[in-house]
Scaffold this motif. Structure first.
Motif, mmCIF file in Angstrom:
data_model
loop_
_atom_site.group_PDB
_atom_site.id
_atom_site.type_symbol
_atom_site.label_atom_id
_atom_site.label_comp_id
_atom_site.label_asym_id
_atom_site.label_seq_id
_atom_site.Cartn_x
_atom_site.Cartn_y
_atom_site.Cartn_z
ATOM 1 N N SER A 1 38.117 11.523 26.417
ATOM 2 C CA SER A 1 38.998 12.176 25.445
ATOM 3 C C SER A 1 38.371 13.519 25.065
ATOM 4 O O SER A 1 37.245 13.838 25.466
ATOM 5 C CB SER A 1 39.133 11.316 24.193
ATOM 6 N N ARG A 2 39.077 14.285 24.260
ATOM 7 C CA ARG A 2 38.529 15.553 23.747
ATOM 8 C C ARG A 2 37.217 15.289 23.013
ATOM 9 O O ARG A 2 36.242 16.007 23.189
ATOM 10 C CB ARG A 2 39.527 16.214 22.805
ATOM 11 N N GLU A 3 37.198 14.253 22.173
ATOM 12 C CA GLU A 3 35.999 13.930 21.408
ATOM 13 C C GLU A 3 34.843 13.547 22.330
ATOM 14 O O GLU A 3 33.700 13.926 22.093
ATOM 15 C CB GLU A 3 36.281 12.804 20.413
ATOM 16 N N HIS A 4 35.145 12.802 23.367
ATOM 17 C CA HIS A 4 34.111 12.433 24.340
ATOM 18 C C HIS A 4 33.539 13.679 25.013
ATOM 19 O O HIS A 4 32.326 13.794 25.204
ATOM 20 C CB HIS A 4 34.666 11.493 25.413
ATOM 21 N N CYS A 5 34.422 14.615 25.389
ATOM 22 C CA CYS A 5 33.956 15.850 26.036
ATOM 23 C C CYS A 5 33.073 16.659 25.089
ATOM 24 O O CYS A 5 32.069 17.231 25.520
ATOM 25 C CB CYS A 5 35.141 16.672 26.524
ATOM 26 N N ASP A 6 33.418 16.687 23.809
ATOM 27 C CA ASP A 6 32.568 17.364 22.823
ATOM 28 C C ASP A 6 31.191 16.707 22.764
ATOM 29 O O ASP A 6 30.168 17.391 22.721
ATOM 30 C CB ASP A 6 33.208 17.339 21.430
#
Length: 111
Positions: free
Chosen positions: A37-42
């Motif tokens: 997810s976006r959060e995982h990529c961050d």
């Protein structure tokens, strides 16, 4: 455990999970067995920055292609996720933006 031994262990651990995130390219970026997810990529970007600090402390300067490939995908995959209905798939998205379709695993390991 000495600081160098700690860094070597951290290197192996971080290399393993970073590689796990990109080894299925060009299908997408993974978080475990699922799509990131976006959060995982961050989170992976923060981990990649720490990995770079470990590389520096270990004197490893030949991981540039791996680092840049991971960085490209951790930055672009969230954009793809937010707009995926506009794209055929992530492989096409990557090629259209001239991104790396694979990320090579570094050959050199710390001693």
């Amino acid at each position: 455990m000495s600081p160098r031994e700690t860094d070597r262990a951290r290197y192996e651990r971080d290399l393993s999970w970073l590689w796990a995130a990109v080894h299925e390219l060009p299908s997408g970026v993974l978080w475990g067995t699922d799509a990131a997810s976006r959060e995982h990529c961050d989170e992976m970007m923060a981990g990649l920055q720490e990995f770079e600090r470990v590389l520096h402390r270990l004197g490893l300067d030949d991981h540039g292609e791996f680092i840049e490939g991971c960085r490209w995908h951790f930055e672009h995959y969230p954009h793809y996720l937010e707009r995926r209905r506009h794209f055929i798939d992530y492989a096409t998205y990557t090629r259209d933006r001239r991104g790396p379709t694979t990320v090579p695993l570094p050959a050199k390991r710390p001693r």
